[in-house]
Write a protein that holds these residues in place. Sequence first.
Motif, PDB file in Angstrom:
ATOM      1  N   UNK A  42     -87.823 -27.268  52.644  1.00 51.78           N
ATOM      2  CA  UNK A  42     -86.498 -26.824  53.081  1.00 51.78           C
ATOM      3  C   UNK A  42     -86.553 -26.278  54.500  1.00 51.78           C
ATOM      4  N   UNK A  43     -87.637 -25.565  54.828  1.00 54.51           N
ATOM      5  CA  UNK A  43     -87.757 -24.951  56.149  1.00 54.51           C
ATOM      6  C   UNK A  43     -87.975 -25.990  57.250  1.00 54.51           C
ATOM      7  N   UNK A  44     -88.384 -27.200  56.882  1.00 54.81           N
ATOM      8  CA  UNK A  44     -88.485 -28.287  57.856  1.00 54.81           C
ATOM      9  C   UNK A  44     -87.131 -28.930  58.127  1.00 54.81           C
ATOM     10  N   UNK A  45     -86.201 -28.717  57.217  1.00 55.10           N
ATOM     11  CA  UNK A  45     -84.899 -29.386  57.296  1.00 55.10           C
ATOM     12  C   UNK A  45     -83.797 -28.493  57.846  1.00 55.10           C
ATOM     13  N   UNK A  46     -83.972 -27.211  57.709  1.00 52.49           N
ATOM     14  CA  UNK A  46     -82.957 -26.264  58.171  1.00 52.49           C
ATOM     15  C   UNK A  46     -83.681 -25.002  58.618  1.00 52.49           C
ATOM     16  N   UNK A  47     -83.382 -24.521  59.806  1.00 52.26           N
ATOM     17  CA  UNK A  47     -84.165 -23.417  60.358  1.00 52.26           C
ATOM     18  C   UNK A  47     -83.851 -22.104  59.651  1.00 52.26           C
ATOM     19  N   UNK A  48     -84.809 -21.190  59.728  1.00 54.86           N
ATOM     20  CA  UNK A  48     -84.722 -19.936  58.983  1.00 54.86           C
ATOM     21  C   UNK A  48     -83.526 -19.093  59.414  1.00 54.86           C
ATOM     22  N   UNK A  49     -83.207 -19.106  60.705  1.00 55.36           N
ATOM     23  CA  UNK A  49     -82.074 -18.300  61.178  1.00 55.36           C
ATOM     24  C   UNK A  49     -80.760 -18.800  60.580  1.00 55.36           C
ATOM     25  N   UNK A  50     -80.613 -20.115  60.501  1.00 53.77           N
ATOM     26  CA  UNK A  50     -79.401 -20.685  59.901  1.00 53.77           C
ATOM     27  C   UNK A  50     -79.347 -20.368  58.411  1.00 53.77           C
ATOM     28  N   UNK A  51     -80.473 -20.520  57.734  1.00 56.91           N
ATOM     29  CA  UNK A  51     -80.524 -20.166  56.315  1.00 56.91           C
ATOM     30  C   UNK A  51     -80.152 -18.704  56.101  1.00 56.91           C
ATOM     31  N   UNK A  52     -80.663 -17.840  56.964  1.00 60.78           N
ATOM     32  CA  UNK A  52     -80.369 -16.409  56.828  1.00 60.78           C
ATOM     33  C   UNK A  52     -78.871 -16.144  56.955  1.00 60.78           C
ATOM     34  N   UNK A  53     -78.208 -16.828  57.886  1.00 63.20           N
ATOM     35  CA  UNK A  53     -76.756 -16.656  58.041  1.00 63.20           C
ATOM     36  C   UNK A  53     -76.018 -17.126  56.795  1.00 63.20           C
ATOM     37  N   UNK A  54     -76.428 -18.267  56.266  1.00 63.28           N
ATOM     38  CA  UNK A  54     -75.772 -18.794  55.074  1.00 63.28           C
ATOM     39  C   UNK A  54     -75.993 -17.873  53.874  1.00 63.28           C
ATOM     40  N   UNK A  55     -77.206 -17.377  53.727  1.00 58.31           N
ATOM     41  CA  UNK A  55     -77.506 -16.476  52.610  1.00 58.31           C
ATOM     42  C   UNK A  55     -76.666 -15.208  52.708  1.00 58.31           C
TER      43      UNK A  55
END
Length: 232
Positions: free
Chosen positions: A151-164
Amino acid sequence: MTALLASVRSAEEALDAAGAGADLIDLKEPREGALGGVSLDNIWRIARTLRSRHPVKPISATIGDLPPDAIETIAARATEVGETGVDFVKVGVVPGPHARACLTRIAGLQAAVLPVLLCDDGVDAALVEHAVWLRFVGIVFDTAGKTGRTLFDCIDAATLARYIAMIRASGAMACIAGSLGWTQLDGIRALAPDVAGFRTALCENGRISRLDPRRVAQWADALHHAAPGAAA
């Protein structure tokens, strides 16, 4: 604390995972794809067996990998899976022209649906915002391809953090999965999602091999306890 979701394919694996510390038991058939579905009869049997030993352990089940434009088929299958008595029904949603309509349709079902946003090619904020607006009980970020990309190869951690953060602000569960392993542990801890889901990392030799309860216990310990030296 991040809860551990263990994907299992049989009653034996379900009991092993629950006994080893998994917080949620997810029913799927890995030979049938990323979200390969277990038959309705087997979902019912596995759930009944698991609840005889672990009556309050939450159970989810996938509906299977279906074409993204088959929205009515997706809705019908989600309803059928929900009628087996599982707590959550996982439905894969492929970003694209049918994703928004699919989310809207499954949000109106009686079942407690967890949309699984498949992020192999990324996922845009508008789709996540729409899912949040529809008030699902939770939203999952996952990958469809099981080729080694996480998942971290497909979507960056900063974007994931915003979505979470967006999902949590709505009161829903924020869940991640997608070929996660020990290399991603620090990233998982940094994001601190409500749920992290695993299959391959819990198995003896790849995702279609037997689940290993010792690996489940190791992951449960890693997710339930802060890293050494982490702030309290």
